[in-house]
Design a protein around this motif. Structure first.
Motif, PDB file in Angstrom:
ATOM      1  N   PRO A 209      21.740 -10.685  14.956  1.00 50.14           N
ATOM      2  CA  PRO A 209      22.578 -11.868  14.734  1.00 50.14           C
ATOM      3  C   PRO A 209      22.437 -12.404  13.305  1.00 50.14           C
ATOM      4  O   PRO A 209      21.381 -12.296  12.690  1.00 50.14           O
ATOM      5  N   CYS A 210      23.517 -12.984  12.807  1.00 46.29           N
ATOM      6  CA  CYS A 210      23.507 -13.668  11.513  1.00 46.29           C
ATOM      7  C   CYS A 210      24.239 -14.998  11.684  1.00 46.29           C
ATOM      8  O   CYS A 210      24.927 -15.206  12.682  1.00 46.29           O
ATOM      9  N   THR A 211      24.084 -15.878  10.733  1.00 39.76           N
ATOM     10  CA  THR A 211      24.614 -17.232  10.916  1.00 39.76           C
ATOM     11  C   THR A 211      25.908 -17.525  10.176  1.00 39.76           C
ATOM     12  O   THR A 211      26.699 -18.339  10.638  1.00 39.76           O
ATOM     13  N   THR A 212      26.145 -16.885   9.038  1.00 41.41           N
ATOM     14  CA  THR A 212      27.305 -17.237   8.224  1.00 41.41           C
ATOM     15  C   THR A 212      28.178 -16.016   7.954  1.00 41.41           C
ATOM     16  O   THR A 212      27.841 -15.198   7.079  1.00 41.41           O
ATOM     17  N   PRO A 213      29.278 -15.856   8.689  1.00 39.89           N
ATOM     18  CA  PRO A 213      30.168 -14.722   8.427  1.00 39.89           C
ATOM     19  C   PRO A 213      30.606 -14.686   6.963  1.00 39.89           C
ATOM     20  O   PRO A 213      30.873 -15.716   6.353  1.00 39.89           O
ATOM     21  N   GLY A 214      30.630 -13.456   6.428  1.00 40.52           N
ATOM     22  CA  GLY A 214      31.027 -13.255   5.039  1.00 40.52           C
ATOM     23  C   GLY A 214      29.847 -13.134   4.093  1.00 40.52           C
ATOM     24  O   GLY A 214      30.011 -12.632   2.979  1.00 40.52           O
ATOM     25  N   THR A 215      28.656 -13.579   4.511  1.00 40.19           N
ATOM     26  CA  THR A 215      27.501 -13.405   3.640  1.00 40.19           C
ATOM     27  C   THR A 215      27.063 -11.946   3.677  1.00 40.19           C
ATOM     28  O   THR A 215      27.431 -11.185   4.572  1.00 40.19           O
ATOM     29  N   THR A 216      26.288 -11.546   2.679  1.00 38.43           N
ATOM     30  CA  THR A 216      25.837 -10.166   2.576  1.00 38.43           C
ATOM     31  C   THR A 216      24.318 -10.118   2.536  1.00 38.43           C
ATOM     32  O   THR A 216      23.655 -11.102   2.218  1.00 38.43           O
ATOM     33  N   ALA A 217      23.791  -8.943   2.860  1.00 39.32           N
ATOM     34  CA  ALA A 217      22.351  -8.713   2.833  1.00 39.32           C
ATOM     35  C   ALA A 217      22.117  -7.233   2.561  1.00 39.32           C
ATOM     36  O   ALA A 217      23.046  -6.424   2.582  1.00 39.32           O
ATOM     37  N   GLN A 218      20.866  -6.921   2.307  1.00 42.60           N
ATOM     38  CA  GLN A 218      20.485  -5.529   2.075  1.00 42.60           C
ATOM     39  C   GLN A 218      19.522  -5.108   3.174  1.00 42.60           C
ATOM     40  O   GLN A 218      18.607  -5.844   3.506  1.00 42.60           O
ATOM     41  N   GLN A 219      19.751  -3.936   3.727  1.00 45.32           N
ATOM     42  CA  GLN A 219      18.896  -3.417   4.782  1.00 45.32           C
ATOM     43  C   GLN A 219      17.729  -2.673   4.145  1.00 45.32           C
ATOM     44  O   GLN A 219      17.917  -1.897   3.209  1.00 45.32           O
ATOM     45  N   ARG A 220      16.503  -2.919   4.659  1.00 44.45           N
ATOM     46  CA  ARG A 220      15.333  -2.222   4.111  1.00 44.45           C
ATOM     47  C   ARG A 220      15.461  -0.715   4.253  1.00 44.45           C
ATOM     48  O   ARG A 220      15.298   0.012   3.297  1.00 44.45           O
ATOM     49  N   VAL A 221      15.680  -0.236   5.462  1.00 47.83           N
ATOM     50  CA  VAL A 221      15.812   1.198   5.722  1.00 47.83           C
ATOM     51  C   VAL A 221      16.880   1.394   6.777  1.00 47.83           C
ATOM     52  O   VAL A 221      16.871   0.736   7.803  1.00 47.83           O
ATOM     53  N   ALA A 222      17.810   2.293   6.511  1.00 46.72           N
ATOM     54  CA  ALA A 222      18.800   2.683   7.508  1.00 46.72           C
ATOM     55  C   ALA A 222      18.492   4.120   7.894  1.00 46.72           C
ATOM     56  O   ALA A 222      18.022   4.899   7.073  1.00 46.72           O
ATOM     57  N   GLY A 223      18.750   4.468   9.121  1.00 45.27           N
ATOM     58  CA  GLY A 223      18.481   5.820   9.592  1.00 45.27           C
ATOM     59  C   GLY A 223      17.218   5.837  10.432  1.00 45.27           C
ATOM     60  O   GLY A 223      16.494   4.852  10.538  1.00 45.27           O
ATOM     61  N   ASP A 224      16.976   6.968  11.049  1.00 46.86           N
ATOM     62  CA  ASP A 224      15.808   7.115  11.900  1.00 46.86           C
ATOM     63  C   ASP A 224      15.395   8.579  11.888  1.00 46.86           C
ATOM     64  O   ASP A 224      15.759   9.318  10.968  1.00 46.86           O
ATOM     65  N   GLU A 225      14.662   9.014  12.925  1.00 43.15           N
ATOM     66  CA  GLU A 225      14.190  10.397  12.915  1.00 43.15           C
ATOM     67  C   GLU A 225      15.321  11.410  13.032  1.00 43.15           C
ATOM     68  O   GLU A 225      15.130  12.578  12.753  1.00 43.15           O
ATOM     69  N   TRP A 226      16.530  10.999  13.449  1.00 40.59           N
ATOM     70  CA  TRP A 226      17.664  11.914  13.560  1.00 40.59           C
ATOM     71  C   TRP A 226      18.623  11.810  12.380  1.00 40.59           C
ATOM     72  O   TRP A 226      19.492  12.645  12.222  1.00 40.59           O
ATOM     73  N   GLU A 227      18.489  10.777  11.579  1.00 38.89           N
ATOM     74  CA  GLU A 227      19.366  10.585  10.414  1.00 38.89           C
ATOM     75  C   GLU A 227      18.506  10.471   9.170  1.00 38.89           C
ATOM     76  O   GLU A 227      17.378   9.997   9.240  1.00 38.89           O
TER      77      GLU A 227
ATOM     78  N   ILE B 287      27.033  -6.755   5.895  1.00 33.81           N
ATOM     79  CA  ILE B 287      27.869  -7.954   5.832  1.00 33.81           C
ATOM     80  C   ILE B 287      27.840  -8.630   7.203  1.00 33.81           C
ATOM     81  O   ILE B 287      27.828  -7.967   8.237  1.00 33.81           O
ATOM     82  N   CYS B 288      27.807  -9.938   7.202  1.00 34.85           N
ATOM     83  CA  CYS B 288      27.807 -10.721   8.431  1.00 34.85           C
ATOM     84  C   CYS B 288      29.252 -10.838   8.905  1.00 34.85           C
ATOM     85  O   CYS B 288      30.098 -11.390   8.197  1.00 34.85           O
ATOM     86  N   THR B 289      29.531 -10.288  10.096  1.00 41.63           N
ATOM     87  CA  THR B 289      30.913 -10.299  10.602  1.00 41.63           C
ATOM     88  C   THR B 289      30.971 -10.833  12.021  1.00 41.63           C
ATOM     89  O   THR B 289      30.015 -10.744  12.772  1.00 41.63           O
ATOM     90  N   GLY B 290      32.124 -11.380  12.361  1.00 45.09           N
ATOM     91  CA  GLY B 290      32.358 -11.885  13.710  1.00 45.09           C
ATOM     92  C   GLY B 290      32.477 -13.389  13.727  1.00 45.09           C
ATOM     93  O   GLY B 290      32.275 -14.050  12.712  1.00 45.09           O
ATOM     94  N   PRO B 291      32.811 -13.953  14.880  1.00 44.63           N
ATOM     95  CA  PRO B 291      32.875 -15.410  15.001  1.00 44.63           C
ATOM     96  C   PRO B 291      31.478 -16.006  14.765  1.00 44.63           C
ATOM     97  O   PRO B 291      30.472 -15.384  15.085  1.00 44.63           O
ATOM     98  N   ALA B 292      31.429 -17.195  14.217  1.00 48.96           N
ATOM     99  CA  ALA B 292      30.164 -17.819  13.826  1.00 48.96           C
ATOM    100  C   ALA B 292      29.132 -17.826  14.950  1.00 48.96           C
ATOM    101  O   ALA B 292      27.953 -17.612  14.714  1.00 48.96           O
ATOM    102  N   ASP B 293      29.553 -18.031  16.179  1.00 48.93           N
ATOM    103  CA  ASP B 293      28.593 -18.108  17.281  1.00 48.93           C
ATOM    104  C   ASP B 293      28.169 -16.731  17.810  1.00 48.93           C
ATOM    105  O   ASP B 293      27.257 -16.637  18.632  1.00 48.93           O
ATOM    106  N   MET B 294      28.811 -15.656  17.335  1.00 47.56           N
ATOM    107  CA  MET B 294      28.470 -14.306  17.790  1.00 47.56           C
ATOM    108  C   MET B 294      28.364 -13.318  16.632  1.00 47.56           C
ATOM    109  O   MET B 294      28.415 -12.106  16.832  1.00 47.56           O
ATOM    110  N   ALA B 295      28.221 -13.808  15.402  1.00 49.85           N
ATOM    111  CA  ALA B 295      28.217 -12.940  14.224  1.00 49.85           C
ATOM    112  C   ALA B 295      27.004 -12.013  14.219  1.00 49.85           C
ATOM    113  O   ALA B 295      25.928 -12.370  14.686  1.00 49.85           O
TER     114      ALA B 295
END
Length: 132
Positions: free
Chosen positions: A89-107, A116-124
């Motif tokens: 979950p995120c609080t403000t749609p449209g804000t951006t962030a950086q992910q520490r690590v994407a992927g796992d043992e298969w990727e 990017i924070c997307t979706g309605p504010a209460d479910m973003a």
């Protein structure tokens, strides 16, 4: 005598397993653009950049957030608010962030993936940037 020693070792192992270990220093949270690694400084919108899967954020002289688009130029985007994890979950749609690590043992693991924070504010939720 051996039973007492073995019993003490087993008991000590069970007690230590129940005590949570401290989180590594790299697990500290980052809720500001100043703690996000590898953010380019003093970039200018519309100027060339080198697209990549990670570490694509930049700040202009006024500290506005830009992203190096797949087209190879800096473009304005929502404010960079720190690091986050995909699908949380995120609080403000449209804000951006950086992910520490994407992927796992298969990727393949990729560092610095933009979110990017997307979706309605209460479910973003934090999501990977859509391909452009």
């Amino acid at each position: 005598m051996r039973r007492i020693v073995v019993g003490s070792v087993v008991a000590a192992g069970l007690v230590s397993a129940a005590i949570p270990l401290a989180a590594p220093a790299s697990a500290t949270s980052c809720h500001s653009p100043t703690c996000v690694p590898n953010v380019a400084q003093n970039v200018v919108g519309g100027t060339p950049c080198t697209p990549s899967p990670g570490f694509v954020f930049g700040l202009d002289a006024q500290k506005n957030t830009l992203i190096c688009a797949a087209s190879g130029v800096w473009v304005a985007t929502g404010p960079l608010v720190g690091e986050a994890a995909n699908a949380l979950p995120c609080t403000t749609p449209g804000t951006t962030a950086q992910q520490r690590v994407a992927g796992d043992e298969w990727e393949p693991q990729v560092y610095g993936v933009p979110l990017i924070c997307t979706g309605p504010a209460d479910m973003a939720r934090w999501m990977h940037f859509p391909p452009s």
